[in-house]
Design an enzyme around this catalytic site. Structure first.
Site, PDB file in Angstrom:
ATOM      1  N   HIS A  43      36.728  83.156  14.644  1.00  0.00           N
ATOM      2  CA  HIS A  43      37.735  82.653  13.703  1.00  0.00           C
ATOM      3  C   HIS A  43      37.789  83.612  12.516  1.00  0.00           C
ATOM      4  O   HIS A  43      37.174  83.377  11.478  1.00  0.00           O
ATOM      5  CB  HIS A  43      37.371  81.240  13.244  1.00  0.00           C
ATOM      6  CG  HIS A  43      38.433  80.565  12.439  1.00  0.00           C
ATOM      7  ND1 HIS A  43      38.661  79.219  12.498  1.00  0.00           N
ATOM      8  CD2 HIS A  43      39.336  81.047  11.540  1.00  0.00           C
ATOM      9  CE1 HIS A  43      39.648  78.894  11.674  1.00  0.00           C
ATOM     10  NE2 HIS A  43      40.065  79.996  11.071  1.00  0.00           N
ATOM     11  N   GLU A  70      40.647  81.930  16.949  1.00  0.00           N
ATOM     12  CA  GLU A  70      41.196  80.853  16.137  1.00  0.00           C
ATOM     13  C   GLU A  70      41.699  81.408  14.806  1.00  0.00           C
ATOM     14  O   GLU A  70      41.171  82.404  14.309  1.00  0.00           O
ATOM     15  CB  GLU A  70      40.112  79.814  15.823  1.00  0.00           C
ATOM     16  CG  GLU A  70      39.497  79.132  17.016  1.00  0.00           C
ATOM     17  CD  GLU A  70      38.426  78.143  16.603  1.00  0.00           C
ATOM     18  OE1 GLU A  70      38.084  77.290  17.442  1.00  0.00           O
ATOM     19  OE2 GLU A  70      37.931  78.223  15.458  1.00  0.00           O
ATOM     20  N   HIS A 190      34.415  71.014  16.342  1.00  0.00           N
ATOM     21  CA  HIS A 190      34.063  70.844  14.927  1.00  0.00           C
ATOM     22  C   HIS A 190      32.999  69.755  14.796  1.00  0.00           C
ATOM     23  O   HIS A 190      33.258  68.582  15.031  1.00  0.00           O
ATOM     24  CB  HIS A 190      35.262  70.499  14.047  1.00  0.00           C
ATOM     25  CG  HIS A 190      35.029  70.904  12.612  1.00  0.00           C
ATOM     26  ND1 HIS A 190      35.363  72.159  12.126  1.00  0.00           N
ATOM     27  CD2 HIS A 190      34.450  70.260  11.589  1.00  0.00           C
ATOM     28  CE1 HIS A 190      35.029  72.241  10.851  1.00  0.00           C
ATOM     29  NE2 HIS A 190      34.463  71.093  10.501  1.00  0.00           N
TER      30      HIS A 190
END
Length: 237
Positions: A43, A70, A190
């Site tokens: 990410h 991401e 998450h």
């Protein structure tokens, strides 16, 4: 079996804290694949405080499993994804100064923008996924904009799990059924951890992939990286 994609942002954070190349991010990615994980997730953020854009370029040539990038689809991010052509791009609506992702997309308010971005990626052969909360209208919006998958944002599940597991997972079970009915693939991520991943997997149908970074790396400090990866794989069978 649900696939495990390991987010290696925290390895980059550790490397960047001292400068140089220790730990070696590329070696860690290769090792994680050799331990059995089916994907690598990164990410990159605009300030490159952990994953650098060059890391994405280097990993795109190295990763042999699924490569997932991401991020918030600003112009710089879109250009990076089109350059590196990962297996999957996951769109996340995080602010520039966000410490970590903290919400899913409003797929209704952002319909036109997301549809255009997704079309660009799909025209380049990149599977698209978007980060969403387990809300029926948001999932219906995701189907409308043409993405291939959703990634269920699981922080609320993790927070509630220790107090009431069945209540914590209820919205996610329903969300997964809605997504499957709309022909959307289902990912999740998450705050999933060894403490809650097995229960989540059993209660959420049609789960194709989980992306886990912070918890896995922290647990690896205690238990060893190879051991932790295989513990996740066993729980996801």
């Amino acid at each position: 079996m649900t696939k495990l994609s390991v987010n290696i942002n925290k390895i980059a954070t550790l490397r960047n804290a001292r400068g140089g190349n220790v730990p070696d991010l590329l070696k860690v990615a290769t090792d994680i694949e050799s331990f059995g994980a089916q994907g690598i997730t990164i990410h990159p953020r605009p300030d490159e405080r952990h994953i650098r854009y060059q890391d994405a370029r280097d990993l795109s040539k190295l990763v042999r499993t699924e490569f997932n990038i991401e991020g918030n689809p600003n112009d710089k991010f879109i250009a990076l994804v089109l350059e590196t052509k990962p297996t999957q791009v996951t769109l996340v609506p995080d602010a520039v100064d966000a410490i970590t992702s903290n919400a899913g997309w409003d797929t209704i308010a952002n319909e036109v923008f997301l549809k255009d971005v997704i079309q660009t990626f799909k025209q380049n052969g990149i599977r698209t996924s978007i980060f969403v909360d387990p809300v029926k209208s948001m999932i219906q919006g995701a189907a409308k904009i043409g993405c291939d998958r959703i990634e269920l944002y699981t922080e609320n599940f993790a927070k509630t799990y220790t107090k009431n597991p069945s209540l914590a997972v209820q919205a996610y079970t329903q969300a997964a059924e809605t997504a499957n009915d709309l022909s959307l693939g289902i990912n999740a991520g998450h705050d999933l951890s060894l403490d809650n991943i097995e229960y989540f997997k059993k209660q959420v149908p049609h789960l194709l992939e989980v992306s886990i970074g912070h918890a896995l790396i922290c647990e690896s400090i205690y238990l060893g990286l190879e051991n932790v990866v295989n513990m996740y794989l066993n729980k996801l069978k």
